[in-house]
Design an enzyme around this catalytic site. Structure first.
Site, PDB file in Angstrom:
ATOM      1  N   SER A   1       0.806  -1.201   0.000  1.00  0.00           N
ATOM      2  CA  SER A   1       0.000   0.000   0.000  1.00  0.00           C
ATOM      3  C   SER A   1       0.851   1.269   0.000  1.00  0.00           C
ATOM      4  O   SER A   1       1.597   1.488  -0.934  1.00  0.00           O
ATOM      5  CB  SER A   1      -0.938  -0.050   1.198  1.00  0.00           C
ATOM      6  OG  SER A   1      -1.852   0.995   1.142  1.00  0.00           O
TER       7      SER A   1
ATOM      8  N   HIS B   1      -7.572  -5.547   0.556  1.00  0.00           N
ATOM      9  CA  HIS B   1      -6.350  -4.764   0.762  1.00  0.00           C
ATOM     10  C   HIS B   1      -5.469  -5.300   1.889  1.00  0.00           C
ATOM     11  O   HIS B   1      -4.246  -5.357   1.770  1.00  0.00           O
ATOM     12  CB  HIS B   1      -6.766  -3.321   1.060  1.00  0.00           C
ATOM     13  CG  HIS B   1      -5.694  -2.317   0.855  1.00  0.00           C
ATOM     14  ND1 HIS B   1      -5.198  -1.994  -0.386  1.00  0.00           N
ATOM     15  CD2 HIS B   1      -5.015  -1.544   1.734  1.00  0.00           C
ATOM     16  CE1 HIS B   1      -4.277  -1.064  -0.265  1.00  0.00           C
ATOM     17  NE2 HIS B   1      -4.141  -0.775   1.012  1.00  0.00           N
TER      18      HIS B   1
END
Ligand SMILES: *[C@@H]1O[C@H](CO)[C@@H](O)[C@H](O)[C@H]1NC(C)=O
Ligand SMILES: *[C@@H]1O[C@H](CO)[C@@H](O)[C@H](O)[C@H]1NC(C)=O
Ligand SMILES: *[C@@H]1O[C@H](CO)[C@@H](O)[C@H](O)[C@H]1NC(C)=O
Ligand SMILES: *[C@@H]1O[C@H](CO)[C@@H](O)[C@H](O)[C@H]1NC(C)=O
Length: 514
Positions: A269, A474
């Site tokens: 990320s 995620h």
């Protein structure tokens, strides 16, 4: 029964809480609907045994999603949900945001549950252990390195120098640097334990594993002159991290291992955002690193389903955002974060709605990839700290058509900083490091369109690997039950073999020191 359900966040700050939370975060008709549906869910499961998840998605999640305005597909939105009601709700929500803007953060405080009680059991000493303690508790060697960036931040780098099996304690020549995302820390890579945690898996595979900690987080919360409680300390975005922290971290590893060290970079990320920002601006790092492996990459942001989108409409009013979010550290207790958490990922709606309303369902179902026994330890380590400004920077990108661009200081400030009235984009075409991207279909922060666009920009792409599980999200890149099978196996293959099985035909350096 109480429980606070917090599913990671990290990256873009996503949290979920449930338990004694109030119900004031949504208008009553929605609360009613959710409550009514929860009763129906219970009965449905009892009576018919139909998949709870499907039922939930149809009846609760889509409703909330539409309400908050996230549905990507306008057609679907209209068709799926009771039509006129939807429009009224969306309108209402918009009005609500406007009112919030007018009255400062008070309305936002009102939506967020007050006095959230963290009631997870904390018997496990691991909850309070630091990253090196966690590593050592599993019988691995652990090191902690402290050094200073060129702008005075004191950073800590953790390390698993050699595999547990390596009785002669010889430090491997293969080297990997793991970089966490927003609100994360070095602990992200070890929380899942020695079987599933990427740091251990890489160590077992014969790598010298380095775990970075960004300025401001639990392990890097110090500066040579700035007080960590001051705005001056927190006055940075991930841009500064890319320009000062990363070079310092890489410089430190080189200092310890020598100038020929071949560093594989693995980011998650925001850990990928800073890599792209570094490589496109300080281009010499394309030759210093060996290769980059980006898990849930975030650069372009056109395709974001995360509620961070809600902040985008305020992105040109930094003062207001700072007021709303807290000018310095983006705190976990922040009312807006709590509010966002309520609308975080779809799985979170699910957990949240269900567990607020029904004990029966609370622990009776499970999401496919989330390991519930990790919850207390995750809660103990995440969030580890991030600056509000980093979040604002992402929100600005979303507002500016998803461009991967530098911080927007406004026309006058931009002129001072960049010599142009609008902030420049990061020149991604200057990235020549061989890079592999790993993305997932259910990732609300790292959308398919954006990752594909990013991949097309890369001069030396290794591979764009899409996790073969539709529900993978995620944070699953860090803690999913099957992350080793679904992600890390391929990651290791690409790291080990260079790129012989991939589309990449360029040169990639040997993994070892020459
Ligand atoms: C919820 O159930 C109550 C009682 O059955 C009903 O009066 C109310 O209208 C329902 N609310 C919604 C939004 O369906
Ligand atoms: C939106 O959803 C509808 C109904 O599911 C579908 O027919 C349509 O092709 C979708 N449009 C896009 C742009 O995905
Ligand atoms: C915050 O950082 C910006 C960009 O580096 C700088 O222009 C500004 O003066 C800083 N403000 C404070 C109060 O430190
Ligand atoms: C879940 O986490 C616990 C604690 O680390 C671990 O012992 C267990 O094996 C994990 N379960 C799965 C299915 O990965």
């Amino acid at each position: 029964m109480k429980c606070i359900f917090f599913l990671s966040l990290l990256t873009l700050g996503i949290f979920v809480q449930c338990g004694d939370c109030g119900h004031t975060w949504l208008p009553f008709n929605i609360i009613d609907a959710v409550q009514n549906k929860t009763i129906q869910i219970k009965n449905f499961v009892k009576d018919k045994g139909r998949s709870l998840r499907d039922f939930y998605v149809e009846n609760v999640q889509n409703r909330i999603k539409t309400y908050v305005g996230y549905s990507k597909n306008q057609t679907e939105k209209i068709v799926d949900i009771i039509t006129e009601k939807t429009d009224i709700l969306v309108e209402k929500f918009d009005r609500y945001l406007t009112e919030a803007e007018v009255s400062g953060n008070q309305l936002f405080d009102a939506v967020a549950p007050q006095n959230v009680k963290y009631t997870c059991s904390n018997d496990d000493p691991a909850i309070h252990m630091s990253t090196p303690q966690l590593i050592a508790s599993h019988g691995y060697a652990a090191e902690s390195h402290t050094f200073v960036t060129d702008d005075g931040y004191i950073l800590t780098l953790h390390r698993i120098p050699y595999p547990k099996s390596n009785l002669n304690r010889l430090i491997p020549t293969k080297t990997v640097l793991l970089h966490h995302g927003l609100l994360g820390s070095s602990a992200d890579w070890v929380l899942a334990g020695p079987e599933k945690g990427l740091a251990y898996i890489l160590s077992n595979a014969g790598y010298d594993v380095w775990l970075a900690n960004v300025r401001g987080n639990t392990y890097s919360r110090a500066h040579v002159s700035k007080d960590p409680d001051s705005f001056a300390f927190w006055n940075f975005t991930w841009h500064e991290v890319s320009q000062h922290d990363l070079p310092a971290v890489i410089g430190h590893i080189i200092k310890i291992k020598g100038p020929d060290v071949k560093i594989n970079y693995v980011g998650h990320s925001m850990g990928t955002t800073i890599l792209f920002a570094l490589l496109s601006t300080k281009t010499e790092y394309n030759n210093i690193l060996r290769a980059g492996f980006a898990l849930a990459p975030v650069a372009y942001m056109t395709d974001i389903e995360s509620p961070i989108r809600l902040l985008a409409r305020y992105a040109n009013n930094i003062e207001y955002l700072m007021k709303l979010l807290g000018a310095n550290e983006f705190l976990p207790q922040n009312s807006v974060l709590r509010w966002l958490s309520k609308h975080a990922c779809e799985i979170n709606h699910y957990e949240e709605a269900i567990c607020e309303n029904s004990l029966f369902v609370l622990c009776g179902h499970d999401e496919q990839q989330f390991n519930r026994s990790l919850l207390p330890i995750i809660l103990g380590h995440v969030p580890a700290g991030a600056s509000t400004k980093s979040l604002v920077h992402y929100a600005q990108e979303i507002r500016n058509k998803g461009n991967f661009q530098k911080f927007d200081y406004g026309p006058k400030g931009n002129m001072e900083h960049y010599g142009t009235t609008i902030p420049p984009e990061y020149p991604l075409h200057k990235i020549t490091l061989p890079i592999a991207l790993f993305s997932a279909k259910n990732d609300w922060l790292s959308g398919e369109v954006d990752v594909s666009n990013l991949y097309r920009q890369l001069v030396n792409p290794i591979e764009h690997y899409i996790v073969p599980l539709k529900t993978f999200n995620h944070v699953d890149f860090l803690w999913a039950i099957d992350a080793p099978i679904l992600v890390y196996n391929r990651l290791l293959e690409l790291m080990e073999q260079g790129t012989s099985k991939s589309l990449f035909n360029g040169d990639i350096d040997s993994n070892h020191i020459r």
